[in-house]
Design a protein around this motif. Sequence first.
Motif, PDB file in Angstrom:
ATOM      1  N   PHE A  90       0.921  -1.272  -0.070  1.00  0.00           N
ATOM      2  CA  PHE A  90      -0.311   0.070   0.019  1.00  0.00           C
ATOM      3  C   PHE A  90       0.677   1.221  -0.088  1.00  0.00           C
ATOM      4  CE2 PHE A  90      -3.426  -3.021   0.993  1.00  0.00           C
ATOM      5  CZ  PHE A  90      -4.369  -2.251   0.431  1.00  0.00           C
ATOM      6  N   GLY A  91       1.972   1.188   0.630  1.00  0.00           N
ATOM      7  CA  GLY A  91       3.001   2.369   0.683  1.00  0.00           C
ATOM      8  C   GLY A  91       3.527   2.574  -0.758  1.00  0.00           C
ATOM      9  N   ILE A  92       3.698   1.750  -1.308  1.00  0.00           N
ATOM     10  CA  ILE A  92       4.307   1.851  -2.783  1.00  0.00           C
ATOM     11  C   ILE A  92       3.241   2.540  -3.544  1.00  0.00           C
ATOM     12  CG2 ILE A  92       5.002   0.919  -4.969  1.00  0.00           C
ATOM     13  CD1 ILE A  92       6.568  -0.909  -3.130  1.00  0.00           C
ATOM     14  N   SER A  93       1.926   1.900  -3.570  1.00  0.00           N
ATOM     15  CA  SER A  93       1.014   2.523  -4.206  1.00  0.00           C
ATOM     16  C   SER A  93       0.496   3.909  -3.861  1.00  0.00           C
ATOM     17  CB  SER A  93      -0.458   1.600  -3.898  1.00  0.00           C
ATOM     18  OG  SER A  93      -0.099   0.326  -4.225  1.00  0.00           O
ATOM     19  N   PHE A  94       0.397   4.277  -2.630  1.00  0.00           N
ATOM     20  CA  PHE A  94       0.095   5.633  -2.012  1.00  0.00           C
ATOM     21  C   PHE A  94       1.254   6.711  -2.715  1.00  0.00           C
ATOM     22  CE2 PHE A  94      -2.211   3.920   1.613  1.00  0.00           C
ATOM     23  CZ  PHE A  94      -3.511   4.330   1.095  1.00  0.00           C
ATOM     24  N   TYR A  95       2.461   6.156  -2.739  1.00  0.00           N
ATOM     25  CA  TYR A  95       3.640   6.917  -3.255  1.00  0.00           C
ATOM     26  C   TYR A  95       3.665   7.345  -4.559  1.00  0.00           C
ATOM     27  CZ  TYR A  95       8.728   8.304  -3.275  1.00  0.00           C
ATOM     28  OH  TYR A  95       9.940   9.034  -3.387  1.00  0.00           O
ATOM     29  N   VAL A  96       3.425   6.212  -5.239  1.00  0.00           N
ATOM     30  CA  VAL A  96       3.350   6.529  -6.980  1.00  0.00           C
ATOM     31  C   VAL A  96       2.109   7.433  -7.129  1.00  0.00           C
ATOM     32  CG1 VAL A  96       4.432   4.403  -7.609  1.00  0.00           C
ATOM     33  CG2 VAL A  96       2.191   4.216  -7.397  1.00  0.00           C
ATOM     34  N   LEU A  97       0.946   7.110  -6.483  1.00  0.00           N
ATOM     35  CA  LEU A  97      -0.393   8.155  -6.692  1.00  0.00           C
ATOM     36  C   LEU A  97       0.120   9.362  -6.444  1.00  0.00           C
ATOM     37  CD1 LEU A  97      -3.207   5.862  -5.879  1.00  0.00           C
ATOM     38  CD2 LEU A  97      -2.797   6.714  -7.910  1.00  0.00           C
ATOM     39  N   THR A  98       0.974   9.734  -5.279  1.00  0.00           N
ATOM     40  CA  THR A  98       1.214  11.050  -4.890  1.00  0.00           C
ATOM     41  C   THR A  98       2.140  11.711  -5.877  1.00  0.00           C
ATOM     42  OG1 THR A  98       1.035  10.473  -2.666  1.00  0.00           O
ATOM     43  CG2 THR A  98       2.434  12.361  -3.082  1.00  0.00           C
ATOM     44  N   ILE A  99       3.223  10.910  -6.498  1.00  0.00           N
ATOM     45  CA  ILE A  99       3.829  11.520  -7.593  1.00  0.00           C
ATOM     46  C   ILE A  99       3.084  11.696  -8.870  1.00  0.00           C
ATOM     47  CG2 ILE A  99       5.830  10.815  -9.407  1.00  0.00           C
ATOM     48  CD1 ILE A  99       6.956   8.724  -7.156  1.00  0.00           C
ATOM     49  N   LEU A 100       2.048  10.751  -8.965  1.00  0.00           N
ATOM     50  CA  LEU A 100       1.441  11.017 -10.370  1.00  0.00           C
ATOM     51  C   LEU A 100       0.461  12.462 -10.131  1.00  0.00           C
ATOM     52  CD1 LEU A 100       0.466   9.861 -12.981  1.00  0.00           C
ATOM     53  CD2 LEU A 100      -1.272   8.668 -11.928  1.00  0.00           C
ATOM     54  N   ASP A 101       0.166  12.650  -8.773  1.00  0.00           N
ATOM     55  CA  ASP A 101      -0.871  13.764  -8.656  1.00  0.00           C
ATOM     56  C   ASP A 101       0.382  14.966  -8.733  1.00  0.00           C
ATOM     57  OD1 ASP A 101      -3.036  15.244  -7.374  1.00  0.00           O
ATOM     58  OD2 ASP A 101      -1.754  15.589  -5.756  1.00  0.00           O
ATOM     59  N   GLU A 102       1.440  15.110  -8.349  1.00  0.00           N
ATOM     60  CA  GLU A 102       2.304  16.168  -8.733  1.00  0.00           C
ATOM     61  C   GLU A 102       2.563  16.382 -10.239  1.00  0.00           C
ATOM     62  OE1 GLU A 102       5.850  15.509  -6.525  1.00  0.00           O
ATOM     63  OE2 GLU A 102       4.708  15.513  -4.256  1.00  0.00           O
TER      64      GLU A 102
END
Length: 218
Positions: A22-34
């Motif tokens: 889940f941490g990896i998934s949240f992390y890449v979604l945060t990058i994508l949001d940026e």
Amino acid sequence: LKLHWSMTHSTTDIDAKHDGVFGISFYVLTILDELLVVGLGTGILGRLGLRTILECHISLRYLLLKGDKDLWKKWRTYGAGQAKLNALRFDELMEPPKFINIETIEAIAGEDLWEEFINIDLGSWSGSDLRKMSDKAGVKPAYDQHYSWTSGYSHGTWGALRESCFETCANPVHRLHRYPKQKPLPDTLHDACALVNEILEDLSKSYPDFKIRLLGKK
């Protein structure tokens, strides 16, 4: 994704796999949001973000393929060890840069075990490099597609500088010389979405059943 995390979160004990997936998934979604910030996906930082998403994709697929609880713990401990290394460096040797919060990295270093019991590994948590990991995890095509050129942007090589900061003069008398010009690059957003969808697919297989995907539902 937060709701699915809550539905699959079964213990308050350390669960390196659940936190990692889940941490990896949240992390890449945060990058994508940026990357959705206007102009960012067509710039240099967009390529750095894409490279990071690729590395997360390869690491996650590799960890899931291995299916080894101890490897998940090693991956997590490696990150804690890096936090410890930086905390010690800035405590004893130098002033931290403005972007580092010492209290935060000290907390990360000691939240699973007392900091004194955390080993600092200066190598790779996997004992391998990213290319070999991608091959073993069956995602070598994604590595070949995205890694080399985006790495040039990370390292500031001539190819990256040339593409992003110079234009070719159209005057034949000038021998097609190059002159400085900042220009938009091909957008990274589509490729980033495709990689993030692969990560969400791995999450769904590990903790069924998460159906939402980017660019529509699967």
